[in-house]
Scaffold this active site. Structure first.
Site, PDB file in Angstrom:
ATOM      1  N   SER B 237       9.284  23.618  26.099  1.00  0.00           N
ATOM      2  CA  SER B 237       9.828  22.495  26.853  1.00  0.00           C
ATOM      3  C   SER B 237       8.728  21.552  27.341  1.00  0.00           C
ATOM      4  O   SER B 237       7.564  21.925  27.416  1.00  0.00           O
ATOM      5  CB  SER B 237      10.596  23.071  28.041  1.00  0.00           C
ATOM      6  N   GLN B 259       8.788  22.290  35.000  1.00  0.00           N
ATOM      7  CA  GLN B 259       8.654  22.401  33.544  1.00  0.00           C
ATOM      8  C   GLN B 259       7.648  23.482  33.189  1.00  0.00           C
ATOM      9  O   GLN B 259       7.872  24.303  32.301  1.00  0.00           O
ATOM     10  CB  GLN B 259       8.181  21.056  32.981  1.00  0.00           C
ATOM     11  N   HIS B 262       8.435  27.375  32.964  1.00  0.00           N
ATOM     12  CA  HIS B 262       9.248  27.922  31.874  1.00  0.00           C
ATOM     13  C   HIS B 262       8.444  28.836  30.966  1.00  0.00           C
ATOM     14  O   HIS B 262       8.936  29.861  30.494  1.00  0.00           O
ATOM     15  CB  HIS B 262       9.800  26.795  30.992  1.00  0.00           C
ATOM     16  N   GLU B 327      10.765  15.304  25.481  1.00  0.00           N
ATOM     17  CA  GLU B 327      12.090  15.918  25.624  1.00  0.00           C
ATOM     18  C   GLU B 327      12.766  15.375  26.891  1.00  0.00           C
ATOM     19  O   GLU B 327      13.912  14.946  26.854  1.00  0.00           O
ATOM     20  CB  GLU B 327      11.901  17.433  25.707  1.00  0.00           C
ATOM     21  N   HIS B 328      12.040  15.410  28.011  1.00  0.00           N
ATOM     22  CA  HIS B 328      12.552  14.909  29.287  1.00  0.00           C
ATOM     23  C   HIS B 328      11.631  13.807  29.789  1.00  0.00           C
ATOM     24  O   HIS B 328      10.424  13.998  29.832  1.00  0.00           O
ATOM     25  CB  HIS B 328      12.558  16.004  30.354  1.00  0.00           C
ATOM     26  N   ASP B 361      19.159  20.177  33.768  1.00  0.00           N
ATOM     27  CA  ASP B 361      19.127  21.552  33.250  1.00  0.00           C
ATOM     28  C   ASP B 361      20.435  22.282  33.551  1.00  0.00           C
ATOM     29  O   ASP B 361      20.807  23.206  32.837  1.00  0.00           O
ATOM     30  CB  ASP B 361      17.986  22.351  33.906  1.00  0.00           C
ATOM     31  N   GLU B 415      22.959   3.309 -15.638  1.00  0.00           N
ATOM     32  CA  GLU B 415      22.357   4.607 -15.327  1.00  0.00           C
ATOM     33  C   GLU B 415      22.497   5.604 -16.486  1.00  0.00           C
ATOM     34  O   GLU B 415      22.110   6.764 -16.359  1.00  0.00           O
ATOM     35  CB  GLU B 415      22.959   5.168 -14.030  1.00  0.00           C
ATOM     36  N   HIS B 420      30.838   8.867 -16.637  1.00  0.00           N
ATOM     37  CA  HIS B 420      31.174   8.113 -15.428  1.00  0.00           C
ATOM     38  C   HIS B 420      31.965   6.862 -15.798  1.00  0.00           C
ATOM     39  O   HIS B 420      33.007   6.573 -15.210  1.00  0.00           O
ATOM     40  CB  HIS B 420      29.892   7.714 -14.667  1.00  0.00           C
TER      41      HIS B 420
END
Lengths: 432, 432
Positions: B237, B259, B262, B327-328, B361, B415, B420
């Site tokens: 994190s 943070q 963690h 992330e934050h 959170d 192509e 097709h």
């Protein structure tokens, strides 16, 4: 000859389960080679691109240049058939119109206690598009990968394409120009993926890489994933046609072969409730095969991976279709709309006998980059969302913080995270 | 001591670029071990789950059962603190309300030439949720992973969680029940991922696996990807706080430590335009560290990966924040709304000094599963869309097919795909 399965046979479930898990592709282990190439590009940049391009593509980038020039594009237009250029523009317009509807809405709102929440979408800043060389160098795929990125608002779209023997399919360059790509490099393979992910003197790095490629390209994409985003790793193409007897067997046979001609690992499956119709389609396949320029490929695909599945009634096809989770599903039945809500797993559904899957490959408007190998059970085709990302927004004032604090502190305490509790409590003088 | 960077220093760009690419996690190579475990589970099913659980978790599944029972859940409620149970319900309700707004709209429309197009969303049929054991066994993560799946309409949500020494954190079981999960197995590690992907006698397979785990779990998820879908592989994190001098240094220090506590590999970064304020925050961090129960972890994270970046003015923080792509991201500045439109890359933004990241959170309502390690440049946090997939719909009648046929056939021809062209032409008697 494709295999034949019949839901009335005692061993159907065993055989169908085995059919579902048959691997259609060898996955050669090229991880070590690719790892060396990526490390080399990171260390020596452009020099490695030049060396490997000379070796694998037999093209001299010191003469040609790494970057494709405006004059190269102009020359490609002169080399291209004008009717095909018009068809590419027609396709681009239809793809753009459809994908514009996929643009997500931002959301910002205030909840009952005054907390402001939001979801905000922004485009990925720079995207790399890998285009294969050789026979798999399809201008239609350039449009399908680039147009959603343009619609998403990606500011920098970079195309890489190997110049086999020095030349690039002019229609690929024209398609890139029509799609709105102005930065193109004549490099391919794992070295091109490495250059996009890490950058070289000439090529600035991107944040995401999309587009199909061979085993080396796929392995390189897996290895750089994390440093950049990647799209799905596409497997060989597949179609499932559910058709009743009220169809022209030749139409259905043509659809099965349109898939089979892509690749010897492609797969074409017919589910029908009429044994005679199934036979007629098989005969039409054999007949039509003879006049195809890619007959050998199509025949190998139909022989090795094709299937005709006989069901008692069309309803019995539904759970089978959901387990097959085909990339392409055609509903060539009397009342396709009645079937539609019951089909849960499919990349794209083509409704009714006048909607051959091929229309979706080119000019339907929807994307032809779709989940293969049963991955439609959990993933979607390429869309505008693949070129954007969402940021959550949260905004509290003192009153809202006071309202949410007790629950937040209780959970932080229960999880043994003191500083979490303090970060909330300290703002309310609940603790020092 | 965290590192200090100053945009006024001559070597700033070099040091910042190095800081950005610092790896914070060792990635042990457990691929071979994991490959063996997966093969073993595929071959011998439940027996392997029992053997490995006895070995790694010291729990006897012959006695305890592989499945968690209704009585186990009832016991978990009895063992849980009632206030925490209420906090989980409060969080569940807020997460649900927010995520309900993420449900995508189906789209079906007719274009000017009468072609029907559509995008239809359906839920993934079955999802597996991995929950780690030990200290990383967070009830809040159970809610964050399960509630979006419930809102998406996933019919079967299966939780796996290792019972270390025979027991599971009761709050994890309570959170699962509150989220609406009714199928829980006490298995963990690569063997649990294999069971979810391939099934055993007791555990039916799922189509997608989400949730955090250790190196073995991450490697197993990578290996089963393709057979099933997976979510992102989350890294440690991180938080970036942009704060001016008009903040209480203790508030900001608490956020940085929330943070850091963690994981020793977590990262906390402060960008400020006031050197004195930066110093004050660093001092507050040192002071607050002393009273944390996870002081050792938080101190290691702050020492090894923490940073204070001094800018000349707050506007100078914007390009740095976009490169960090945290992330934050907390915006603790005088006018955060003015900064907001300029921030492009962030998993979640917490606006103003009264919005500590910790609220997100637990009880903000937005998801706490967010892109780490700069992947916010190309990916988004977990949402309802991760538990749904989109099917394209296309429907033409004879008139629409006639209108689109020329461009489709031109592109198929260009192509080199005969079948097709035939698949379209044959329906209009344009070719046999």
């Amino acid at each position: 000859m494709a295999i034949t399965l019949n839901t009335s046979d005692a061993d159907f479930e065993t055989r169908f389960a085995a059919f579902l898990t048959t691997k259609r592709e060898a996955s050669p282990d090229v991880d070590a080679v690719v790892r060396t190439i990526i490390a080399d590009v990171r260390a020596r940049g452009d020099a490695v691109l030049k060396e490997l391009t000379l070796k694998f593509d037999r093209a001299d980038l010191d003469k040609l240049g790494i970057a494709v020039s405006k004059e190269d594009i102009a020359q490609a237009y002169r080399d291209a058939d004008p009717a095909t250029v018009e068809a590419l523009k027609f396709a681009r317009d239809r793809i753009r119109s459809h994908h514009q509807r996929q643009r997500p809405q931002d959301d910002r709102y205030v909840d009952p206690i005054g907390v402001e929440l939001g979801s905000r979408w922004t485009a990925v800043e720079a995207v790399g598009l890998y285009v294969p060389g050789g026979t798999a160098s399809y201008p239609s795929s350039v449009l399908m990968n680039a147009v959603p990125a343009v619609v998403a608002g990606v500011e920098r779209i970079v195309m890489v394409v190997p110049a086999s023997g020095g030349s690039i399919n002019p229609l690929v360059l024209v398609a890139a120009d029509i799609a709105g790509i102005s930065e193109i490099y004549r490099v391919g393979g794992a070295q091109a993926v490495a250059a996009l992910a890490y950058g070289t003197e000439t090529i600035a790095p991107v944040a995401k890489i999309v587009g199909p490629g061979n085993a080396y390209v796929a392995a390189a994409k897996r290895q750089v994933f994390g440093t950049v985003g990647i799209d799905m790793i596409a497997g060989p193409s597949e179609v499932l046609v559910i058709a009743d007897a009220d169809n022209d067997p030749d139409w259905i046979a043509a659809d099965l072969l349109a898939q089979a001609e892509h690749d010897a690992s492609a797969q074409s499956i017919l589910i029908t409730d009429d044994a005679g119709f199934g036979k007629a389609v098989e005969e039409a396949v054999e007949r039509q095969l003879k006049s195809l320029s890619r007959a050998e490929t199509a025949a190998a695909s139909w022989r090795d991976f094709g299937a005709v599945i006989l069901v008692k009634d069309i309803d019995q096809a539904i759970p089978l279709a959901n387990r097959i989770a085909a990339e392409h599903l055609e509903l060539a039945v009397a009342d396709p709309e009645a079937l539609l809500p019951k089909i849960r797993n499919a990349g794209a559904i083509f409704i009714g006998s006048h909607t051959p899957e091929v229309i979706g490959d080119y000019v339907g408007g929807s994307n032809h980059v779709l989940p293969t190998a049963r991955s439609a059970r959990f993933s979607s085709g390429l869309s505008v969302l693949d070129f954007m990302k969402r940021t959550s927004l949260l905004k509290l004032g003192p009153d809202q913080l006071r309202a949410l604090a007790p629950a937040a502190i209780a959970l932080a305490t229960a999880e043994g995270l003191d500083a979490h509790g303090r970060s909330v409590g300290i703002r309310l003088n609940l603790q020092e």
